[in-house]
Design a protein around this motif. Sequence first.
Motif, PDB file in Angstrom:
ATOM      1  N   ASP A 241       0.685  -1.226   0.157  1.00  0.00           N
ATOM      2  CA  ASP A 241       0.009   0.125  -0.045  1.00  0.00           C
ATOM      3  C   ASP A 241       0.915   1.173   0.061  1.00  0.00           C
ATOM      4  N   THR A 245       0.837   3.800  -3.112  1.00  0.00           N
ATOM      5  CA  THR A 245       0.201   4.975  -2.909  1.00  0.00           C
ATOM      6  C   THR A 245       1.590   6.089  -3.054  1.00  0.00           C
ATOM      7  N   SER A 310      -7.533  -4.121   4.899  1.00  0.00           N
ATOM      8  CA  SER A 310      -7.095  -2.877   5.342  1.00  0.00           C
ATOM      9  C   SER A 310      -6.434  -2.043   4.424  1.00  0.00           C
ATOM     10  N   ARG A 311      -6.751  -0.858   4.174  1.00  0.00           N
ATOM     11  CA  ARG A 311      -6.134   0.295   3.284  1.00  0.00           C
ATOM     12  C   ARG A 311      -5.655   1.360   4.255  1.00  0.00           C
ATOM     13  N   ASP A 312      -4.642   2.041   3.710  1.00  0.00           N
ATOM     14  CA  ASP A 312      -3.964   2.943   4.286  1.00  0.00           C
ATOM     15  C   ASP A 312      -5.177   4.325   4.696  1.00  0.00           C
ATOM     16  N   LYS A 313      -5.466   4.373   6.025  1.00  0.00           N
ATOM     17  CA  LYS A 313      -6.674   5.465   6.251  1.00  0.00           C
ATOM     18  C   LYS A 313      -5.966   7.015   6.315  1.00  0.00           C
ATOM     19  N   ALA A 346      -4.231  -2.307  -5.356  1.00  0.00           N
ATOM     20  CA  ALA A 346      -3.802  -1.164  -4.337  1.00  0.00           C
ATOM     21  C   ALA A 346      -3.833  -0.023  -5.481  1.00  0.00           C
ATOM     22  N   TYR A 349      -7.387   1.158  -6.153  1.00  0.00           N
ATOM     23  CA  TYR A 349      -8.002   1.583  -4.827  1.00  0.00           C
ATOM     24  C   TYR A 349      -7.772   3.186  -4.743  1.00  0.00           C
ATOM     25  N   TYR A 350      -6.288   3.430  -4.834  1.00  0.00           N
ATOM     26  CA  TYR A 350      -5.795   4.660  -4.441  1.00  0.00           C
ATOM     27  C   TYR A 350      -6.059   5.725  -5.760  1.00  0.00           C
TER      28      TYR A 350
END
Length: 402
Positions: A241, A245, A310-313, A346, A349-350
């Motif tokens: 992630d 990102t 879980s992903r980076d909040k 990932a 998602y980002y």
Amino acid sequence: MKKTIRTVSAVFLAAVSMFSCSKGGSRKAIIPNRDKPLVFFNRQPSDPKTGLVDMVSMNWNDKTYYVGFDATDGGAVQGRLIADYLSSAPASIDRNGDGVIGYLLCIGDVGHNISRARTEGIRKALGTWNGSTDPEVVKTGSVTVSGKSFQVAELESRAMTGADGSPWNAGAATTAMSSWAEKYGDQIDLVISNNDGMALGCLQAPGYPEGVPIFGYDANADAVEAIGAGKLTGTVFQNVDAQATATLQVLRNLLDGLSGNDVHQKGLTEPDANGNKVSAELEYIASTKAILAKSTAVHAGNWKDYTAGSRDKGIRQLPASVPTKKVLLTIYNAEDNFLSSSYLPALHYYAPLLNIDLTVVQGDGQSEASCLDHFLNLDRYDAYAINMVKTNSGFSYTSRLK
């Protein structure tokens, strides 16, 4: 005189072509492809023989960067993971009682700097390092298991190349492991792989020695679950992630006109203008223009911390006022276990969160042309992210941006 007029006209038309009219009638500069942001990721431009970073590609323009993970640190993490396991293992790990811990090594790609770093980390940890990451260039090492000293021998290593020429091939690992099991029998005390896909491929091989510890690398979801099920012994998390990102954030920073330290700091090691910041630790190496994520060991004691979902909040949706930008991204191999099952999801998602419209091209892992044949219509894109088939292919991409 006529010739002079034509020359001046040509110059004038060339200058005019550098501008386009928006709907509101204003003129907007058209950025040449050679001046657009370019990020290499996951496969660092480098010499396949020496591992030296290809700084010609990295200095293509002042908006060129690399995003990955610290390969040397990651190889050391894998080596320590294996050494720590052996230090607390029962003496019965020496299956035939000959006083030698024999291991097999699945090499991803002899010419890949990441694969080289992992092989080096493994061999240094086990004392079998002999100055080379090539197969069979090893010496006998030693480890202490349950207070007793054992010799360590690399029984055999092999670059796992598929029938189609693709490296890091899980099917090739299955085939190799089947022949190794027959060839070495109870001399096999340990199996180590440069990635999870090949490790899981070994586990599928007919005759895989029951109970023999096996280590992978990548912490893919299936590998983490295999650790929880007691099938895989350990792996290394390279923080996909953070890498995905960072790849997109660096492009976003460059597209938004940031320069200097802001390019590799905003949204990465400190909040950007929108409050976004990658949660994981990242390091910037100025000499190679590289942003690197740190790695951690995954084992039976902590595998639940690395389960999927879980992903980076720290990364939130950008406002609609931040213009959406188009990015063309290449993946060297559609069948690569890590990239297809972890990295690409990932990215998908980002990218929308950072207002990036991503177009993905996937190769076959063998021929650079499988990516380059689709590295087209470059004027349509605002930036490029490149994952090459071969680490020394940087020029093949940059030459198309001239």
